[in-house]
Scaffold this motif. Structure first.
Motif, PDB file in Angstrom:
ATOM      1  N   GLN A 175      44.207  36.150  43.239  1.00  0.00           N
ATOM      2  CA  GLN A 175      42.758  35.563  42.877  1.00  0.00           C
ATOM      3  C   GLN A 175      41.832  35.704  42.735  1.00  0.00           C
ATOM      4  O   GLN A 175      41.632  34.912  41.564  1.00  0.00           O
ATOM      5  CB  GLN A 175      42.714  35.040  44.381  1.00  0.00           C
ATOM      6  CG  GLN A 175      44.067  34.505  45.061  1.00  0.00           C
ATOM      7  CD  GLN A 175      44.134  33.825  46.524  1.00  0.00           C
ATOM      8  OE1 GLN A 175      42.841  34.055  47.234  1.00  0.00           O
ATOM      9  NE2 GLN A 175      44.690  33.465  46.998  1.00  0.00           N
ATOM     10  N   ILE A 176      41.536  36.687  42.834  1.00  0.00           N
ATOM     11  CA  ILE A 176      39.577  37.272  42.290  1.00  0.00           C
ATOM     12  C   ILE A 176      39.563  37.311  40.767  1.00  0.00           C
ATOM     13  O   ILE A 176      39.134  37.282  39.553  1.00  0.00           O
ATOM     14  CB  ILE A 176      39.183  37.805  43.129  1.00  0.00           C
ATOM     15  CG1 ILE A 176      39.095  37.678  44.419  1.00  0.00           C
ATOM     16  CG2 ILE A 176      38.322  39.164  42.132  1.00  0.00           C
ATOM     17  CD1 ILE A 176      38.554  39.209  45.391  1.00  0.00           C
ATOM     18  N   GLN A 180      38.140  35.575  38.105  1.00  0.00           N
ATOM     19  CA  GLN A 180      37.607  36.423  36.430  1.00  0.00           C
ATOM     20  C   GLN A 180      37.477  36.585  35.010  1.00  0.00           C
ATOM     21  O   GLN A 180      36.893  36.209  34.002  1.00  0.00           O
ATOM     22  CB  GLN A 180      37.595  37.973  36.473  1.00  0.00           C
ATOM     23  CG  GLN A 180      36.574  38.145  38.183  1.00  0.00           C
ATOM     24  CD  GLN A 180      37.312  39.909  38.809  1.00  0.00           C
ATOM     25  OE1 GLN A 180      38.389  40.554  38.235  1.00  0.00           O
ATOM     26  NE2 GLN A 180      36.173  40.590  39.317  1.00  0.00           N
ATOM     27  N   SER A 181      38.783  36.367  35.105  1.00  0.00           N
ATOM     28  CA  SER A 181      39.868  36.391  33.545  1.00  0.00           C
ATOM     29  C   SER A 181      39.451  34.762  33.314  1.00  0.00           C
ATOM     30  O   SER A 181      39.208  34.284  32.066  1.00  0.00           O
ATOM     31  CB  SER A 181      41.477  35.855  33.734  1.00  0.00           C
ATOM     32  OG  SER A 181      41.417  35.665  31.965  1.00  0.00           O
ATOM     33  N   ILE A 182      39.076  33.463  34.130  1.00  0.00           N
ATOM     34  CA  ILE A 182      39.331  32.118  33.554  1.00  0.00           C
ATOM     35  C   ILE A 182      37.690  32.423  33.417  1.00  0.00           C
ATOM     36  O   ILE A 182      37.304  31.196  32.349  1.00  0.00           O
ATOM     37  CB  ILE A 182      39.487  31.424  34.974  1.00  0.00           C
ATOM     38  CG1 ILE A 182      40.786  31.065  34.613  1.00  0.00           C
ATOM     39  CG2 ILE A 182      39.129  29.977  34.777  1.00  0.00           C
ATOM     40  CD1 ILE A 182      41.107  30.288  36.445  1.00  0.00           C
ATOM     41  N   VAL A 188      32.354  30.024  32.300  1.00  0.00           N
ATOM     42  CA  VAL A 188      31.504  29.963  33.260  1.00  0.00           C
ATOM     43  C   VAL A 188      31.685  30.220  34.442  1.00  0.00           C
ATOM     44  O   VAL A 188      32.095  31.130  34.626  1.00  0.00           O
ATOM     45  CB  VAL A 188      33.517  28.335  33.747  1.00  0.00           C
ATOM     46  CG1 VAL A 188      33.031  27.368  32.709  1.00  0.00           C
ATOM     47  CG2 VAL A 188      33.985  28.663  34.124  1.00  0.00           C
ATOM     48  N   ILE A 189      31.319  30.187  35.355  1.00  0.00           N
ATOM     49  CA  ILE A 189      31.547  30.077  36.858  1.00  0.00           C
ATOM     50  C   ILE A 189      32.227  29.526  37.804  1.00  0.00           C
ATOM     51  O   ILE A 189      32.802  28.799  37.528  1.00  0.00           O
ATOM     52  CB  ILE A 189      29.930  29.494  37.901  1.00  0.00           C
ATOM     53  CG1 ILE A 189      29.076  30.621  36.938  1.00  0.00           C
ATOM     54  CG2 ILE A 189      30.452  30.458  38.936  1.00  0.00           C
ATOM     55  CD1 ILE A 189      28.576  31.400  36.401  1.00  0.00           C
ATOM     56  N   VAL A 190      32.851  30.979  38.004  1.00  0.00           N
ATOM     57  CA  VAL A 190      34.544  30.357  39.188  1.00  0.00           C
ATOM     58  C   VAL A 190      34.163  31.323  40.656  1.00  0.00           C
ATOM     59  O   VAL A 190      34.282  32.064  40.867  1.00  0.00           O
ATOM     60  CB  VAL A 190      35.864  30.619  38.880  1.00  0.00           C
ATOM     61  CG1 VAL A 190      37.256  30.542  40.061  1.00  0.00           C
ATOM     62  CG2 VAL A 190      35.864  30.577  37.475  1.00  0.00           C
ATOM     63  N   THR A 200      32.623  34.849  40.427  1.00  0.00           N
ATOM     64  CA  THR A 200      32.222  35.038  39.220  1.00  0.00           C
ATOM     65  C   THR A 200      32.356  34.656  38.077  1.00  0.00           C
ATOM     66  O   THR A 200      31.953  33.603  38.211  1.00  0.00           O
ATOM     67  CB  THR A 200      33.074  36.218  39.182  1.00  0.00           C
ATOM     68  OG1 THR A 200      33.127  36.727  38.094  1.00  0.00           O
ATOM     69  CG2 THR A 200      34.316  35.097  38.617  1.00  0.00           C
ATOM     70  N   ASP A 201      31.105  35.244  36.854  1.00  0.00           N
ATOM     71  CA  ASP A 201      31.351  34.514  35.943  1.00  0.00           C
ATOM     72  C   ASP A 201      31.437  35.215  35.026  1.00  0.00           C
ATOM     73  O   ASP A 201      31.438  35.275  33.891  1.00  0.00           O
ATOM     74  CB  ASP A 201      29.903  35.164  35.506  1.00  0.00           C
ATOM     75  CG  ASP A 201      29.328  35.899  35.721  1.00  0.00           C
ATOM     76  OD1 ASP A 201      29.917  37.287  35.328  1.00  0.00           O
ATOM     77  OD2 ASP A 201      27.808  36.040  35.076  1.00  0.00           O
TER      78      ASP A 201
END
Length: 289
Positions: A175-176, A180-182, A188-190, A200-201
């Motif tokens: 998930q993390i 991070q990939s997105i 963006v920030i997720v 994460t950015d």
């Protein structure tokens, strides 16, 4: 993973006015889900937003207004008497011009019309925007080929993240990595909710340490959306707002659980205990004299 100090809010000057602390627009609500957008609005106010407007379907406008007199409401047209319509586009354009930050998703519901509005808002508006709940589901799976026009914060729980990524994510590590990939591809920030909420950015990833199982209750995420929106309105960067928002949201939950117990904690306790959380944060981060 980053363990950097928490971001700091600037002290308020005595000559300040409400326009100094952010104009927050929250788009959401539908028939049967009026409380979600109200929780987001109340939490935004408790987090210090100067002005908060809730853009909501006309049939629930009076109900949403009755929850809290301190925010404003804007009625949007509907096609089905339940949720917003594409006919709300022109009204939303005006409201977004007014706002410093936009949040969309709490109690929004899903439809083809709303999916068009959400996609337009994600792709085109230059204002910072937070996407949560049904807004995330209507963006799924994400198109990673084009970056949005402005700063974005996405706040999925693991199921929503799986739909955004368009693939199974069996472990927290997966998930993390997907978050991070997105974040890296879209700029963006997720923020991935759950035990040890991850923010994460794409380059920096922080893990939140506050919060408890009592917060696993309907409406908690709506409160978080409002908190983060208020912090963006107070000039924190999107990454800072997401990190500090997650911390204070969890801390409010911890303070509520200490007094009420985890079993009895409900989402409306979070904005109620948020002032205590902010005061503790201010004490903990105060510079030594």
């Amino acid at each position: 993973m980053s363990n950097s100090p928490l971001p700091k809010l600037s002290p308020r000057q005595r000559a300040s006015h409400k326009g100094d602390f952010g104009r927050v627009l929250i788009v959401g609500g539908s028939k049967g889900m009026a409380g979600a957008v109200a929780l987001a609005g109340i939490s935004s106010l408790r987090m210090g937003a100067g002005l908060v407007r809730l853009a909501i379907p006309e049939p629930i406008a009076n109900l949403v207004a009755s929850f809290e007199p301190s925010y404003m409401t804007v009625s949007l047209p509907t096609d089905d008497g339940v949720r917003g319509s594409i006919r709300a586009y022109h009204e939303l354009v005006k409201e977004i011009e007014w706002a410093d930050v936009v949040a969309i998703g709490p109690g929004l519901g899903q439809s083809k019309d709303l999916a068009q509005l959400v996609r337009w808002l994600f792709d085109r508006t230059e204002k910072p925007a937070i996407f949560d709940a049904d807004a995330l589901n209507m963006l799924s799976p994400l198109d990673l080929s084009a970056r949005p026009a402005g700063p974005r914060i996405l706040t999925p729980h693991p199921g929503e993240l799986r739909r955004l990524a368009g693939k199974p994510l069996a472990s927290r590590d997966e998930q993390i990595k997907a978050a991070q990939s997105i974040a890296a591809k879209l700029g963006v920030i997720v923020l991935v909710k759950g035990e040890g909420t991850a923010i994460t950015d794409g380059q920096t990833t922080a893990l939140n340490t506050t919060g408890n199982p009592g917060m696993a209750t309907g409406g908690s995420g709506d409160a978080l959306t409002g908190i983060i929106a208020a912090l963006v309105g107070q000039k924190l960067s999107p990454l800072e707002a997401a990190i500090l928002g997650a911390h204070l949201h969890g801390l409010a939950g911890d303070l509520a659980a200490a007094e009420l117990g985890e079993i009895s904690l409900i989402a409306s306790d979070l904005p109620r205990f948020l002032p205590r959380a902010i005061q503790q944060y201010q004490r903990d981060t105060a510079s030594p004299v």
